[in-house]
Design an enzyme around this catalytic site. Structure first.
Site, PDB file in Angstrom:
ATOM      1  CB  CYS A  48      40.747 -41.300 -60.112  1.00  0.00           C
ATOM      2  SG  CYS A  48      41.911 -40.611 -58.911  1.00  0.00           S
ATOM      3  CB  CYS A  51      45.262 -43.498 -60.343  1.00  0.00           C
ATOM      4  SG  CYS A  51      43.608 -43.959 -59.763  1.00  0.00           S
ATOM      5  CB  CYS A  97      40.626 -42.920 -55.929  1.00  0.00           C
ATOM      6  SG  CYS A  97      41.217 -44.043 -57.211  1.00  0.00           S
ATOM      7  CB  CYS A 100      45.754 -43.150 -56.356  1.00  0.00           C
ATOM      8  SG  CYS A 100      44.415 -41.990 -56.720  1.00  0.00           S
ATOM      9  CB  CYS A 120      28.660 -34.403 -52.548  1.00  0.00           C
ATOM     10  SG  CYS A 120      28.781 -32.633 -52.767  1.00  0.00           S
TER      11      CYS A 120
END
Length: 136
Positions: A48, A51, A97, A100, A120
């Site tokens: 991510c 984070c 995510c 976060c 995707c």
């Protein structure tokens, strides 16, 4: 259990580029075939961008022809949350995510036979960490 990271809008804006902010914090979508990871083939892990939580492995990546990086499963199901998305006059499943709440993209049921799923993902929501080559 993944511990949440919560930041103010101002903190996210100062940490991210404008494009990263628009996609991850405002649920935007980058144009197809222009993200830096749509045709990326190096071995490693995709984290991510907000984070640094590990999300996808290059070993689960496949060419979907859609113009966005596609994976048939996440590294760990606990790192992804699923949300109903009824925008654009269609039903889709948004993925974010867990740590976060960054918007990553959507998951569809037209993927590889391993899972039948296609995660995707917007390239701009990811940061790539290459595999470390082992010395013999």
């Amino acid at each position: 259990m993944v511990e949440k990271i919560v930041k103010t809008d101002e903190e996210w804006r100062s940490q991210l580029t404008q494009e990263q902010y628009e996609v991850t914090r405002r649920k935007g979508t980058e144009p197809p075939f222009c993200g830096m990871f749509h045709d990326h083939k190096q071995g490693g892990t995709y984290h991510c961008v907000c984070c640094d939580l590990p999300l996808f492995s290059s070993s689960h990546k496949f060419t979907s022809g859609t113009g966005w990086p596609s994976f048939f499963k996440p590294i760990n199901e606990e790192h992804i949350d699923y949300k109903q998305d009824n925008s654009l006059v269609m039903r889709r499943t948004e993925i974010v995510c867990t740590r976060c709440d960054a918007h990553l993209g959507h998951v569809f049921s037209d993927g590889r036979k391993q899972t039948g799923l296609r995660y995707c993902i917007n390239s701009v929501s990811l940061e790539f960490v290459p595999e470390v080559e082992k010395e013999s």
